[in-house]
Design an enzyme around this catalytic site. Structure first.
Site, PDB file in Angstrom:
ATOM      1  CB  SER A 106      -0.889  -0.006   1.240  1.00  0.00           C
ATOM      2  OG  SER A 106      -1.578   1.210   1.347  1.00  0.00           O
ATOM      3  CB  VAL A 122       2.904  10.318   1.752  1.00  0.00           C
ATOM      4  CG1 VAL A 122       1.647  10.629   0.939  1.00  0.00           C
ATOM      5  CG2 VAL A 122       4.087  10.094   0.820  1.00  0.00           C
ATOM      6  CB  CYS A 177      -0.169   5.508   8.910  1.00  0.00           C
ATOM      7  SG  CYS A 177       0.544   6.890   7.993  1.00  0.00           S
ATOM      8  CB  ILE A 212       7.265  -4.207   9.314  1.00  0.00           C
ATOM      9  CG1 ILE A 212       8.399  -3.958   8.326  1.00  0.00           C
ATOM     10  CG2 ILE A 212       7.584  -5.355  10.223  1.00  0.00           C
ATOM     11  CD1 ILE A 212       9.737  -3.611   8.957  1.00  0.00           C
ATOM     12  N   GLY A 215      12.359   0.264   2.526  1.00  0.00           N
ATOM     13  CA  GLY A 215      13.414  -0.083   1.584  1.00  0.00           C
ATOM     14  C   GLY A 215      14.331  -1.156   2.139  1.00  0.00           C
ATOM     15  N   GLY A 223       8.623  -5.219   3.576  1.00  0.00           N
ATOM     16  CA  GLY A 223       9.709  -4.448   4.176  1.00  0.00           C
ATOM     17  C   GLY A 223      10.992  -4.765   3.432  1.00  0.00           C
TER      18      GLY A 223
HETATM   19  C1  LIG Z   1       5.646   6.417  -0.041  1.00  0.00           C
HETATM   20  C2  LIG Z   1       5.027   5.368   0.842  1.00  0.00           C
HETATM   21  C3  LIG Z   1       3.662   5.441   1.156  1.00  0.00           C
HETATM   22  C4  LIG Z   1       3.080   4.475   1.975  1.00  0.00           C
HETATM   23  N1  LIG Z   1       1.733   4.556   2.233  1.00  0.00           N
HETATM   24  C5  LIG Z   1       1.135   3.585   2.971  1.00  0.00           C
HETATM   25  C6  LIG Z   1      -0.279   3.602   3.193  1.00  0.00           C
HETATM   26  O1  LIG Z   1      -1.004   4.468   2.690  1.00  0.00           O
HETATM   27  N2  LIG Z   1      -0.834   2.611   3.962  1.00  0.00           N
HETATM   28  C7  LIG Z   1      -0.062   1.602   4.507  1.00  0.00           C
HETATM   29  O2  LIG Z   1      -0.597   0.729   5.179  1.00  0.00           O
HETATM   30  N3  LIG Z   1       1.270   1.552   4.302  1.00  0.00           N
HETATM   31  C8  LIG Z   1       1.881   2.512   3.545  1.00  0.00           C
HETATM   32  N4  LIG Z   1       3.248   2.443   3.327  1.00  0.00           N
HETATM   33  C9  LIG Z   1       4.027   1.335   3.906  1.00  0.00           C
HETATM   34  C10 LIG Z   1       4.264   0.221   2.886  1.00  0.00           C
HETATM   35  O3  LIG Z   1       3.044  -0.342   2.456  1.00  0.00           O
HETATM   36  C11 LIG Z   1       5.167  -0.888   3.464  1.00  0.00           C
HETATM   37  O4  LIG Z   1       4.531  -1.449   4.593  1.00  0.00           O
HETATM   38  C12 LIG Z   1       6.522  -0.373   3.904  1.00  0.00           C
HETATM   39  O5  LIG Z   1       6.987   0.639   3.044  1.00  0.00           O
HETATM   40  C13 LIG Z   1       7.583  -1.482   3.984  1.00  0.00           C
HETATM   41  O6  LIG Z   1       7.793  -2.088   2.721  1.00  0.00           O
HETATM   42  P1  LIG Z   1       8.968  -1.633   1.698  1.00  0.00           P
HETATM   43  O7  LIG Z   1      10.238  -1.529   2.479  1.00  0.00           O
HETATM   44  O8  LIG Z   1       9.006  -2.712   0.662  1.00  0.00           O
HETATM   45  O9  LIG Z   1       8.561  -0.311   1.140  1.00  0.00           O
HETATM   46  C14 LIG Z   1       3.860   3.412   2.492  1.00  0.00           C
HETATM   47  C15 LIG Z   1       5.222   3.355   2.190  1.00  0.00           C
HETATM   48  C16 LIG Z   1       5.805   4.300   1.362  1.00  0.00           C
HETATM   49  C17 LIG Z   1       7.268   4.180   1.037  1.00  0.00           C
END
Ligand SMILES: Cc1cc2nc3c(=O)[nH]c(=O)nc-3n(C[C@H](O)[C@H](O)[C@H](O)COP(=O)(O)O)c2cc1C
Ligand SMILES: Cc1cc2nc3c(=O)[nH]c(=O)nc-3n(C[C@H](O)[C@H](O)[C@H](O)COP(=O)(O)OP(=O)(O)OC[C@H]3O[C@@H](n4cnc5c(N)ncnc54)[C@H](O)[C@@H]3O)c2cc1C
Lengths: 253, 303
Positions: free
Chosen positions: B21, B71, B129, B190, B216, B242
């Site tokens: 998301s 954001v 969040c 996470i 990231g 994550g």
């Molecule tokens: C720009 C951005 C916006 C995000 N917006 C949401 C969101 O609206 N709702 C949510 O549950 N998680 C949100 N996340 C979290 C991600 O869904 C994810 O849980 C988190 O980034 C870890 O995964 P990653 O390291 O692969 O990005 C957001 C992450 C990023 C980077």
């Protein structure tokens, strides 16, 4: 419409103390790029984020980038040599400069000159004012000289052209000539000053903006820029911009 | 033929790879690059009852192998999602996860009620969040408040309910158990880790919000550990995320206990990552002689 393309670096030349001029063979992206659009470039495997750079010029098969060496990403770009591969997303941005119009005043600050060169080539009877910190960093002046009717330079330290910001030369050209449009790209204070001048002269003004960016395509909503309206709303530089009509957005410091 | 499908709360996904998301919008931008039907599921941008404008910029800072975002749940609101985005997403043969948030318990209840009556496949309750002042992570960091919220939402939720956990807690198992006891059908983890970056030249935070959420590749080992812990303390399917950037990462997360994995921020570096991760998992299964993707879930042989 945008795509991912593996381009090939044709040349990558240091053109001033901190600026580089790179030409990339990228026929699919170069085939449909418009002035004001940018590409989002992968700079090695260690950086999560791509780096947005404006298309400075484009001949349908190759595009040209003029970029400043500022940090990890752009310094990686400086090390590329002819034949190297470049992973590019582009052309990006839906807010672009108008094309096919006449009597345009282009105002560029630093690397903000880059997208304006492409705009100059797609419009008629253009004049330009370019501002730089110092003569050692003045770039693209020959290119603008060859496509513009008038070209004035300003440097902060007075080592080339007028001393100070672009404002005085801009006012000078506006006194002498009639312009239908003003296009500007550069630092925020410059964009603010140019917007005010344009409003005073009732000339439509298009500005190219920058914000820290991630996806480049409108998915992550990171590159927000305040939109003029009663409520607090945001547009996004990558998808709605990078070029906006000056009246559409709020330029905050 | 290797069976790539997995099951989450009774719903079959064609493969175990999702988009996280907030990193994939509502799919439109990436549909220009590839067929979204290739994905196991799409978790859409976090939704709220009313449209939200999000936080002032700058909203992003880059960090070693990662990024911090603030954001702040900018989104067009649940009504616009149902009218404008679901019809688009339904053109693809993939599952839709509606990620929902609120400021109060009654907010969460009302958005879940609306969202779960629409044509989606899962509700993902975002109680993690870090970028909003009220709600969000405030709900997700105490077992009692998680239990209470999930129980209230459960009463109105007509779709499988995924609860998205925050890593910003001392004991993730306590939270996971509270969600399970109150009726969660699955857990996802996470969300981002609360973080900060300071520009030493201006001596100011890079983010206007001062702090934001780290994501990231930098967070990947933390995510693996938490997934493993959670899988060992509850009896629920887990969607792992994550820092996933390769098929090998996805396999590692699945071995730790993830029933499916989501690709997030790494998309910004390479938008084709979800497709490459699917191929990578397939290649691993083939090489190691597994017939089904589900065979590797929780298959780590711990000491
Ligand atoms: C720009 C951005 C916006 C995000 N917006 C949401 C969101 O609206 N709702 C949510 O549950 N998680 C949100 N996340 C979290 C991600 O869904 C994810 O849980 C988190 O980034 C870890 O995964 P990653 O390291 O692969 O990005 C957001 C992450 C990023 C980077
Ligand atoms: C639409 C758009 C078009 C651009 N076109 C050009 C161009 O044609 N030529 C050019 O030289 N530069 C251009 N930029 C700016 C360029 O993207 C940044 O200079 C670059 O991302 C810095 O990366 P880095 O890794 O070298 O530096 P970093 O180490 O990331 O940062 C170095 C400095 O650059 C600033 N910075 C980082 N990211 C951005 C960003 N996205 N926007 C503005 N400042 C940033 C930081 O505040 C920091 O002070 C453009 C930016 C945008 C958004």
């Amino acid at each position: 419409m945008y795509i991912q393309e593996d381009g090939t670096v044709l040349s990558n030349i240091k053109i001033s103390e901190t600026y580089y001029d790179m030409t990339v063979y990228s026929p699919k992206i170069a085939g449909c790029a418009k002035p004001g659009q940018f590409v989002n470039i992968k700079c090695g495997d260690d950086l999560l984020l791509r780096r947005p750079i404006s298309i400075c010029d484009c001949d349908g098969e190759n595009f040209r980038l003029v970029y400043e060496n500022r940090g990890a990403g752009t310094s990686m770009l400086t090390r590329l040599i002819t034949g190297d591969n470049l992973d590019i997303l582009g052309p990006l941005g839906n807010g672009v400069f108008p094309t096919g119009v006449s009597r345009v005043l282009l105002v560029g600050g630093g690397c903000g000159a880059a997208p304006l060169l492409f705009a100059a080539k797609k419009n008629n009877e253009c004049s330009a004012v370019l501002g730089f910190r110092t003569c050692k960093n003045a770039v693209l002046t020959d290119d603008f000289y060859s496509v513009c009717e008038n070209l004035l330079i300003a440097t902060d330290d007075g080592t080339m052209g007028a001393s100070g910001t672009v404002e005085r030369p801009v006012n000078l050209l506006l006194e002498k000539h009639k312009f239908s449009y003003i296009f500007a790209c550069g630092p925020r204070p410059m964009l603010k000053a140019v917007s005010i001048i344009a409003k005073r002269h009732s000339i439509p003004c298009y500005i190219s903006t920058e914000e820290r960016m991630a996806c480049g395509v409108g998915a992550c909503l990171c590159c927000a820029i305040k939109t003029k309206s009663d409520k607090e709303t945001y547009s996004h530089v990558c998808k709605d911009g990078p070029v906006f009509e000056a009246g559409q957005i709020v330029l905050e410091d | 033929m290797i069976d790539m499908s997995v099951e989450i709360a009774g719903v079959k996904l064609k493969n175990p790879v999702l988009t996280a998301s907030g990193t994939f919008g509502f799919g439109r931008e990436y549909a220009e690059l590839y067929d979204l039907s290739k994905l196991g599921a799409i978790a859409v941008k976090g939704l709220t009852s009313e449209p939200r404008n999000g936080n002032p910029p700058p909203r992003i800072a880059e960090t070693p192998m990662g990024m911090i975002n603030s954001v702040g749940l900018q989104n067009p609101g649940i009504k616009s999602f149902i009218e404008n985005e679901i019809p688009f997403l339904r053109k693809f043969d993939t599952k839709i996860i509606a990620n929902v948030s609120g400021n109060t318990v009654s907010d969460y209840v009302s958005i879940t009620e609306i969202a779960s009556s629409s044509d989606i496949d899962f509700i993902e309750l975002n109680i993690s969040c870090p970028n909003v002042k009220a709600g969000g992570m405030a709900f997700g960091t105490g077992a009692a408040s998680v239990g209470n919220l999930v129980a209230e939402v459960r009463k109105v939720c007509k779709k499988p309910l995924i609860v998205k956990l925050s890593p910003n807690v001392t004991d993730i198992c306590e939270i996971a158990r509270a969600a399970e006891a109150s009726g969660a059908d699955a857990l996802s983890l996470i969300n981002t880790i609360l973080a900060m970056k300071i520009d030493i030249n201006t001596r100011r935070p890079v983010l206007k919000n001062n702090v934001g959420g780290l994501s990231g590749r930098a967070v990947f080992p933390i995510a693996v550990r938490m997934i493993w812990q959670v899988k060992n303390c509850v009896n629920l399917p887990v969607i792992g995320m994550g820092g996933v950037s390769t098929g090998a990462d996805a396999v590692e997360m699945m071995l730790a206990g993830a029933d499916a994995v989501a690709v997030g921020s790494v998309m910004f570096s390479d938008p084709y990552t979800p497709i490459k991760v699917i191929d990578g998992i397939h290649g691993y299964l083939e090489k190691h002689g597994f017939n089904k993707a589900s065979d590797i879930i929780g298959a780590v042989n711990v000491y």
